[in-house]
Design a protein around this motif. Structure first.
Motif, PDB file in Angstrom:
ATOM      1  N   LEU A  41      25.405  30.895  35.916  1.00 48.89           N
ATOM      2  CA  LEU A  41      25.621  31.011  37.352  1.00 48.89           C
ATOM      3  C   LEU A  41      24.269  31.303  37.993  1.00 48.89           C
ATOM      4  O   LEU A  41      23.641  32.310  37.670  1.00 48.89           O
ATOM      5  N   THR A  42      23.799  30.416  38.865  1.00 47.59           N
ATOM      6  CA  THR A  42      22.468  30.573  39.445  1.00 47.59           C
ATOM      7  C   THR A  42      22.526  30.551  40.968  1.00 47.59           C
ATOM      8  O   THR A  42      23.409  29.934  41.566  1.00 47.59           O
ATOM      9  N   TYR A  43      21.556  31.223  41.556  1.00 49.17           N
ATOM     10  CA  TYR A  43      21.371  31.206  43.007  1.00 49.17           C
ATOM     11  C   TYR A  43      19.912  30.881  43.283  1.00 49.17           C
ATOM     12  O   TYR A  43      19.004  31.503  42.717  1.00 49.17           O
ATOM     13  N   ASN A  44      19.694  29.906  44.153  1.00 46.76           N
ATOM     14  CA  ASN A  44      18.362  29.391  44.435  1.00 46.76           C
ATOM     15  C   ASN A  44      18.073  29.522  45.925  1.00 46.76           C
ATOM     16  O   ASN A  44      18.853  29.029  46.758  1.00 46.76           O
ATOM     17  N   TYR A  45      16.960  30.188  46.277  1.00 47.89           N
ATOM     18  CA  TYR A  45      16.565  30.394  47.676  1.00 47.89           C
ATOM     19  C   TYR A  45      15.231  29.689  47.898  1.00 47.89           C
ATOM     20  O   TYR A  45      14.205  30.092  47.343  1.00 47.89           O
ATOM     21  N   GLN A  83      19.725  26.836  50.297  1.00 50.59           N
ATOM     22  CA  GLN A  83      20.254  27.799  49.341  1.00 50.59           C
ATOM     23  C   GLN A  83      21.300  27.095  48.478  1.00 50.59           C
ATOM     24  O   GLN A  83      22.157  26.381  49.001  1.00 50.59           O
ATOM     25  N   THR A  84      21.182  27.295  47.171  1.00 45.04           N
ATOM     26  CA  THR A  84      22.078  26.605  46.247  1.00 45.04           C
ATOM     27  C   THR A  84      22.649  27.595  45.247  1.00 45.04           C
ATOM     28  O   THR A  84      21.899  28.318  44.575  1.00 45.04           O
ATOM     29  N   ALA A  85      23.964  27.621  45.148  1.00 44.85           N
ATOM     30  CA  ALA A  85      24.651  28.361  44.090  1.00 44.85           C
ATOM     31  C   ALA A  85      25.233  27.320  43.136  1.00 44.85           C
ATOM     32  O   ALA A  85      25.913  26.390  43.577  1.00 44.85           O
ATOM     33  N   ALA A  86      24.942  27.437  41.856  1.00 47.03           N
ATOM     34  CA  ALA A  86      25.342  26.402  40.908  1.00 47.03           C
ATOM     35  C   ALA A  86      26.071  26.996  39.716  1.00 47.03           C
ATOM     36  O   ALA A  86      25.715  28.070  39.216  1.00 47.03           O
ATOM     37  N   LEU A  87      27.085  26.275  39.277  1.00 48.97           N
ATOM     38  CA  LEU A  87      27.779  26.577  38.029  1.00 48.97           C
ATOM     39  C   LEU A  87      27.332  25.538  37.009  1.00 48.97           C
ATOM     40  O   LEU A  87      27.550  24.338  37.194  1.00 48.97           O
ATOM     41  N   ASP A  88      26.667  26.004  35.947  1.00 48.23           N
ATOM     42  CA  ASP A  88      26.104  25.119  34.931  1.00 48.23           C
ATOM     43  C   ASP A  88      26.820  25.370  33.602  1.00 48.23           C
ATOM     44  O   ASP A  88      26.798  26.492  33.086  1.00 48.23           O
ATOM     45  N   LEU A  89      27.444  24.319  33.068  1.00 46.84           N
ATOM     46  CA  LEU A  89      28.208  24.415  31.823  1.00 46.84           C
ATOM     47  C   LEU A  89      27.535  23.578  30.744  1.00 46.84           C
ATOM     48  O   LEU A  89      27.280  22.386  30.946  1.00 46.84           O
ATOM     49  N   ASN A  90      27.243  24.214  29.615  1.00 49.71           N
ATOM     50  CA  ASN A  90      26.551  23.562  28.506  1.00 49.71           C
ATOM     51  C   ASN A  90      27.403  23.737  27.252  1.00 49.71           C
ATOM     52  O   ASN A  90      27.647  24.881  26.826  1.00 49.71           O
ATOM     53  N   GLY A  92      28.225  22.602  23.128  1.00 47.75           N
ATOM     54  CA  GLY A  92      27.758  21.945  21.917  1.00 47.75           C
ATOM     55  C   GLY A  92      28.879  21.209  21.213  1.00 47.75           C
ATOM     56  O   GLY A  92      29.818  21.833  20.695  1.00 47.75           O
ATOM     57  N   LEU A  93      28.814  19.879  21.202  1.00 43.68           N
ATOM     58  CA  LEU A  93      29.803  19.082  20.478  1.00 43.68           C
ATOM     59  C   LEU A  93      29.592  19.222  18.970  1.00 43.68           C
ATOM     60  O   LEU A  93      30.541  19.411  18.205  1.00 43.68           O
ATOM     61  N   THR A  94      28.329  19.091  18.549  1.00 39.21           N
ATOM     62  CA  THR A  94      27.914  19.343  17.171  1.00 39.21           C
ATOM     63  C   THR A  94      26.635  20.158  17.246  1.00 39.21           C
ATOM     64  O   THR A  94      26.210  20.576  18.326  1.00 39.21           O
ATOM     65  N   GLU A  95      25.976  20.351  16.102  1.00 38.04           N
ATOM     66  CA  GLU A  95      24.714  21.088  16.115  1.00 38.04           C
ATOM     67  C   GLU A  95      23.600  20.291  16.792  1.00 38.04           C
ATOM     68  O   GLU A  95      22.563  20.858  17.147  1.00 38.04           O
ATOM     69  N   ARG A  96      23.810  19.003  16.969  1.00 39.06           N
ATOM     70  CA  ARG A  96      22.765  18.170  17.577  1.00 39.06           C
ATOM     71  C   ARG A  96      23.162  17.587  18.933  1.00 39.06           C
ATOM     72  O   ARG A  96      22.305  17.360  19.782  1.00 39.06           O
ATOM     73  N   PHE A  97      24.441  17.281  19.129  1.00 33.11           N
ATOM     74  CA  PHE A  97      24.887  16.662  20.368  1.00 33.11           C
ATOM     75  C   PHE A  97      25.506  17.699  21.294  1.00 33.11           C
ATOM     76  O   PHE A  97      26.258  18.582  20.859  1.00 33.11           O
ATOM     77  N   GLY A  98      25.182  17.560  22.583  1.00 31.67           N
ATOM     78  CA  GLY A  98      25.736  18.470  23.569  1.00 31.67           C
ATOM     79  C   GLY A  98      26.010  17.775  24.887  1.00 31.67           C
ATOM     80  O   GLY A  98      25.490  16.684  25.166  1.00 31.67           O
ATOM     81  N   LEU A  99      26.842  18.406  25.709  1.00 38.27           N
ATOM     82  CA  LEU A  99      27.159  17.933  27.046  1.00 38.27           C
ATOM     83  C   LEU A  99      26.833  19.024  28.055  1.00 38.27           C
ATOM     84  O   LEU A  99      26.966  20.214  27.762  1.00 38.27           O
ATOM     85  N   GLN A 100      26.413  18.609  29.239  1.00 38.53           N
ATOM     86  CA  GLN A 100      26.101  19.560  30.297  1.00 38.53           C
ATOM     87  C   GLN A 100      26.641  19.031  31.616  1.00 38.53           C
ATOM     88  O   GLN A 100      26.529  17.836  31.911  1.00 38.53           O
ATOM     89  N   VAL A 101      27.234  19.921  32.415  1.00 37.18           N
ATOM     90  CA  VAL A 101      27.709  19.590  33.752  1.00 37.18           C
ATOM     91  C   VAL A 101      27.224  20.680  34.702  1.00 37.18           C
ATOM     92  O   VAL A 101      27.372  21.874  34.407  1.00 37.18           O
ATOM     93  N   MET A 102      26.639  20.276  35.829  1.00 40.13           N
ATOM     94  CA  MET A 102      26.185  21.240  36.835  1.00 40.13           C
ATOM     95  C   MET A 102      26.855  20.918  38.167  1.00 40.13           C
ATOM     96  O   MET A 102      26.771  19.785  38.656  1.00 40.13           O
ATOM     97  N   LEU A 103      27.526  21.915  38.733  1.00 44.96           N
ATOM     98  CA  LEU A 103      28.207  21.767  40.010  1.00 44.96           C
ATOM     99  C   LEU A 103      27.487  22.633  41.045  1.00 44.96           C
ATOM    100  O   LEU A 103      27.599  23.864  41.009  1.00 44.96           O
ATOM    101  N   PRO A 104      26.737  22.020  41.974  1.00 45.47           N
ATOM    102  CA  PRO A 104      25.994  22.802  42.964  1.00 45.47           C
ATOM    103  C   PRO A 104      26.763  22.953  44.277  1.00 45.47           C
ATOM    104  O   PRO A 104      27.385  22.009  44.778  1.00 45.47           O
ATOM    105  N   TYR A 105      26.717  24.145  44.838  1.00 42.24           N
ATOM    106  CA  TYR A 105      27.233  24.390  46.179  1.00 42.24           C
ATOM    107  C   TYR A 105      26.027  24.712  47.063  1.00 42.24           C
ATOM    108  O   TYR A 105      25.319  25.690  46.825  1.00 42.24           O
ATOM    109  N   LYS A 106      25.792  23.865  48.075  1.00 38.78           N
ATOM    110  CA  LYS A 106      24.562  23.954  48.845  1.00 38.78           C
ATOM    111  C   LYS A 106      24.810  24.428  50.271  1.00 38.78           C
ATOM    112  O   LYS A 106      25.848  24.149  50.873  1.00 38.78           O
ATOM    113  N   SER A 107      23.807  25.112  50.798  1.00 37.42           N
ATOM    114  CA  SER A 107      23.768  25.481  52.204  1.00 37.42           C
ATOM    115  C   SER A 107      22.417  25.032  52.753  1.00 37.42           C
ATOM    116  O   SER A 107      21.370  25.390  52.207  1.00 37.42           O
TER     117      SER A 107
END
Length: 342
Positions: A41-45, A83-90, A92-107
């Motif tokens: 969970l991040t907040y960016n100013y 200003q951006t508040a983001a939910l970032d989900l990472n 691990g499918l395996t030890e080598r492959f992974g998926l990431q999704v980032m949902l930003p809420y912007k002002s």
């Protein structure tokens, strides 16, 4: 003969742009272990202001009326806060492959005054463009990691929001870009001193397609180098050098030149609706980022960083000022979806 169209500099939208802070957060860049969900969970100013010597050549890029008006009006006041508040989900499918999704809420908050015109403002908030990534850990060892990524930006953010005057706000102030974007990148890290000092290098290239309004954002290149230093088990210092380069945006529009008082009109130079580079939308930026990462008992990890620019060339446009980012990282272990380390 040159056609002439009345322009109201006080209410016209200009290509004043908005730039976001960017730093490297290891828990977002790495491939999570198999079955582990890493939540950030991040907040960016990120404030953007006029350069010290002011500006007077910022153009008016109106994607709604298909007009690119070259400006020469002194800018009395102009600033943008993102200003951006983001939910970032990472995950691990395996030890080598992974998926990431980032949902930003912007002002986005912007205010400007051009010449003797009235002060105009624009404010908007909501979901931005969602980012999805596929990751592969090319070099997994106890002390190193080399991750290759392919990211796709989905046009989920609004890009036709109107200001108080009923006209679309400029494309660079919209919550989304209105088109798919692609971002290949890499992340490399190596433990110089095990559990004490590690080095990292990250780079990316972002390319955005032209949106239905005929606006295409310029290509963006980023390169980041830094170190993490563990001082005590619960406190880590992070120091980074961040570099970013962006090419000019492009708009499908007719070309005009703004003529000042007493005419106060835009003179048509070329009425052909075609792709044209938008002046002052390119930049070169370098900054030093410093911050801390704190282990919050066994619950999560918190971090806070400040990004301090030491080189800014925004071609006479708004430039990124000192920016801040903070957040929390939490790990959740789940049964792996796939067995094996491939």
């Amino acid at each position: 003969m040159l056609a002439m169209t009345l322009v109201s500099p006080g209410s016209a939208q200009s290509s004043c742009g908005s730039v976001s802070c960017f730093v490297v957060i290891g828990s977002q860049q790495q491939v999570s272990p198999a079955g582990v969900l890493t939540v950030n969970l991040t907040y960016n100013y990120t404030p953007n202001g006029l350069p010290p010597d002011g500006a007077n050549t910022i153009p008016y890029a109106n994607q709604q009326t298909k007009q690119l008006i070259l400006g020469n009006t002194p800018v009395s006041n102009l600033e943008t806060l993102v200003q951006t508040a983001a939910l970032d989900l990472n995950y691990g499918l395996t030890e080598r492959f992974g998926l990431q999704v980032m949902l930003p809420y912007k002002s986005v908050q912007s205010v400007g005054q051009f010449g003797p015109g009235t002060v105009s403002s624009f404010n908007d908030q909501g979901l931005g463009d969602i980012l999805g990534k596929v990751k592969y850990n090319l070099l997994p060892t106890l002390r190193s990691m080399l991750v290759l990524e392919m990211g796709v930006y989905f046009p989920t953010g609004t890009y036709q929001q109107a200001g108080p005057n009923g006209q679309y706000a400029e494309s660079t102030l919209q919550l989304g870009r209105g088109a798919f974007g692609f971002q290949p990148s890499f992340y490399q890290t190596y433990e110089i001193l095990p559990h004490r000092l590690n080095q990292f290098l990250q780079g990316s290239w972002r390319y955005t397609l032209r949106n239905p309004d005929g606006y295409q954002f310029g290509q963006e290149y980023a390169l980041n180098l830094g170190f993490n230093i563990v001082t005590v088990p619960w406190l880590t210092l992070t120091e980074q050098i961040n570099f970013r380069y962006k090419t000019k945006d492009n708009i499908e529009a007719a070309l005009y030149q703004l003529v000042g008082p007493p005419v106060n009109r835009a003179v048509l130079i070329d009425g052909t609706i075609t792709g044209r580079p938008v002046p002052t939308t390119n930049f070169t930026y370098a900054a030093f980022s410093t911050g801390i990462l704190v282990n919050l008992w066994d619950f999560a990890q918190g971090y806070f960083m400040a990004q301090i620019p030491f080189y800014r060339d925004f071609n006479g446009n708004l430039q990124l000022d000192i920016s801040y980012i903070g957040g929390l990282t939490k790990y959740f272990a789940t049964p792996p979806l796939f067995s094996g380390g491939a």
